[in-house]
Design an enzyme around this catalytic site. Structure first.
Site, PDB file in Angstrom:
ATOM      1  N   ASP A 128      -6.272   0.728   1.714  1.00  0.00           N
ATOM      2  CA  ASP A 128      -5.057   0.265   2.402  1.00  0.00           C
ATOM      3  C   ASP A 128      -5.364  -0.577   3.633  1.00  0.00           C
ATOM      4  OD1 ASP A 128      -2.899   0.981   0.862  1.00  0.00           O
ATOM      5  OD2 ASP A 128      -2.629   2.951   1.808  1.00  0.00           O
ATOM      6  N   LYS A 160      -2.994  -2.995   5.283  1.00  0.00           N
ATOM      7  CA  LYS A 160      -1.858  -2.599   6.133  1.00  0.00           C
ATOM      8  C   LYS A 160      -2.049  -3.063   7.578  1.00  0.00           C
ATOM      9  CE  LYS A 160       0.008   1.139   3.366  1.00  0.00           C
ATOM     10  NZ  LYS A 160       0.124   2.599   3.197  1.00  0.00           N
ATOM     11  N   HIS A 215       0.362  -5.749   1.207  1.00  0.00           N
ATOM     12  CA  HIS A 215      -0.883  -5.195   1.776  1.00  0.00           C
ATOM     13  C   HIS A 215      -2.038  -5.203   0.776  1.00  0.00           C
ATOM     14  CE1 HIS A 215       0.266  -1.337  -0.133  1.00  0.00           C
ATOM     15  NE2 HIS A 215      -1.017  -1.032  -0.017  1.00  0.00           N
ATOM     16  N   HIS A 248      -4.958  -1.050  -6.502  1.00  0.00           N
ATOM     17  CA  HIS A 248      -4.570   0.365  -6.418  1.00  0.00           C
ATOM     18  C   HIS A 248      -3.067   0.588  -6.545  1.00  0.00           C
ATOM     19  CE1 HIS A 248      -3.943  -0.562  -2.129  1.00  0.00           C
ATOM     20  NE2 HIS A 248      -3.286   0.573  -2.011  1.00  0.00           N
ATOM     21  N   HIS A 249      -2.267  -0.487  -6.619  1.00  0.00           N
ATOM     22  CA  HIS A 249      -0.838  -0.307  -6.906  1.00  0.00           C
ATOM     23  C   HIS A 249      -0.465  -0.890  -8.273  1.00  0.00           C
ATOM     24  CE1 HIS A 249       0.298   1.634  -3.209  1.00  0.00           C
ATOM     25  NE2 HIS A 249      -0.417   0.747  -2.541  1.00  0.00           N
ATOM     26  N   ASP A 260      -5.327   8.669  -4.522  1.00  0.00           N
ATOM     27  CA  ASP A 260      -4.408   8.379  -3.412  1.00  0.00           C
ATOM     28  C   ASP A 260      -3.052   9.059  -3.643  1.00  0.00           C
ATOM     29  OD1 ASP A 260      -3.408   7.108  -1.117  1.00  0.00           O
ATOM     30  OD2 ASP A 260      -2.806   5.309  -2.221  1.00  0.00           O
TER      31      ASP A 260
END
Ligand SMILES: [Fe+2]
Length: 328
Positions: free
Chosen positions: A191, A194, A219, A243-244, A272
């Site tokens: 992350d 961010k 992000h 990761h998303h 996560d």
């Protein structure tokens, strides 16, 4: 001071050699193979000068043993005759530094010892420098992540747990241990993007508007930009970017499907989400691991890679997930 071990069954040779290296070194002597093994098993030795032919255990065996129990040691074979086969054993199995034929030239042997120990010292200095560098960049990764994620203890624990879940999952997916450890470290950067998200959105107490949500989603790729182009951070860039993403293609930013999403990103995603579910957040209570796993299982093949979900369940069954949670 360096420690030398001198091994010879001939008392005169042993005494002469020990005397010649008394100055400037700590010398240990052994009058046979068995005595030499005893010393090698109990004391650190920098350099061994060992006779080849001894009645109990031969020099080739002593030096082979030394290469196993003290691989860093310098090994010199002292030989009174040339038995090629035995010499080959020494070169291949004991990785000897050199062999010296009897009668030896004391000045030449002394010089060999000095040179060998200089190279040993240099190697040790390099190893120390490498370890220092390694711990420095690992610490730098952690510091950067902590700075990016906010400063509270809860968040840093989150990063350490994601790191450990990731490493455990990577090992369960049969990648080698170094790669799994690297994946764990790189997971902490997932992350990092961010840093580029405005605080007003990141720390907004209520629900995000559609527009704010779109900014939040940036992000992933902001992280890729922050992580630059150093090859060492290649996996971190994959994780940040992926990761998303969802296994079924419904994620963001690219809508990648299945194994088009890098393994590291598929693993970190699960780590996560699991940690987010099982810890208390300002807007929710902590779920039990069992409830979180039910939720994750329901998303198998949708958000998550089914193989990784199966491995994760096994880690839960083996008690690994509880151990990790308790450790942080
Ligand atoms: Fe994220």
């Amino acid at each position: 001071m360096h420690t030398l071990l001198i091994v010879d069954d001939d008392p005169d040779v042993l005494a002469t050699l020990t005397r010649s290296f008394r100055k400037g070194y700590k010398t240990l002597s052994a009058s046979g193979g068995a005595a030499a093994l005893e010393i090698l098993n109990t004391q650190p030795v920098d350099l061994i000068i060992c006779d080849q032919r001894m009645p109990d255990i031969g020099g080739d065996q002593v030096l082979s043993h030394a290469s196993q129990v003290q691989p860093e040691s310098i090994r010199i074979l002292l030989t009174g005759y040339t038995d090629i086969e035995s010499l080959l054993t020494c070169v291949n199995d004991a990785h000897i530094y050199k062999y010296v034929t009897k009668p030896w030239d004391p000045a030449e042997l002394n010089l060999s010892v000095v040179r060998a120990l200089e190279s040993l010292d240099l190697k040790r200095e390099l190893d120390t420098a490498r370890e220092l560098l390694e711990s420095a960049y690992k610490d730098a990764v952690v510091m950067l992540c902590l700075a990016a994620e906010g400063k509270d203890q809860d968040t840093s624990s989150h990063l350490y747990r994601v790191q450990d879940y990731t490493e455990a999952l990577a090992l369960a997916m049969d990648v080698d241990a170094d790669y799994a450890e690297h994946m764990g470290l790189m997971s902490m950067l997932h992350d990092i993007g961010k840093l580029a998200t405005p605080d007003a959105i990141l720390k907004k107490p209520g629900a995000l508007t559609d527009e704010e949500w779109e900014i939040m989603k940036e992000h992933s790729l902001a992280g890729v930009r922050i992580l630059g182009n150093n090859p060492f951070y290649e996996m971190a860039r994959e994780i940040s970017a992926g990761h998303h993403e969802n296994y079924d293609g419904s994620g963001y930013p690219k809508g990648l499907i299945g194994e088009n999403i890098p393994l590291s990103a598929r693993i970190v995603k699960l780590a996560d989400v699991f940690d987010a579910l099982t810890t208390k957040r300002p807007y929710k209570e902590a779920w039990s691991m069992e409830d979180a796993l039910v939720n994750i299982a329901a998303q198998s093949g949708k958000m998550f890679d089914p193989n990784i979900v199966a491995k994760f369940k096994k880690l839960y069954g083996d008690g690994v997930l509880s151990q990790i949670k308790d450790a942080h």
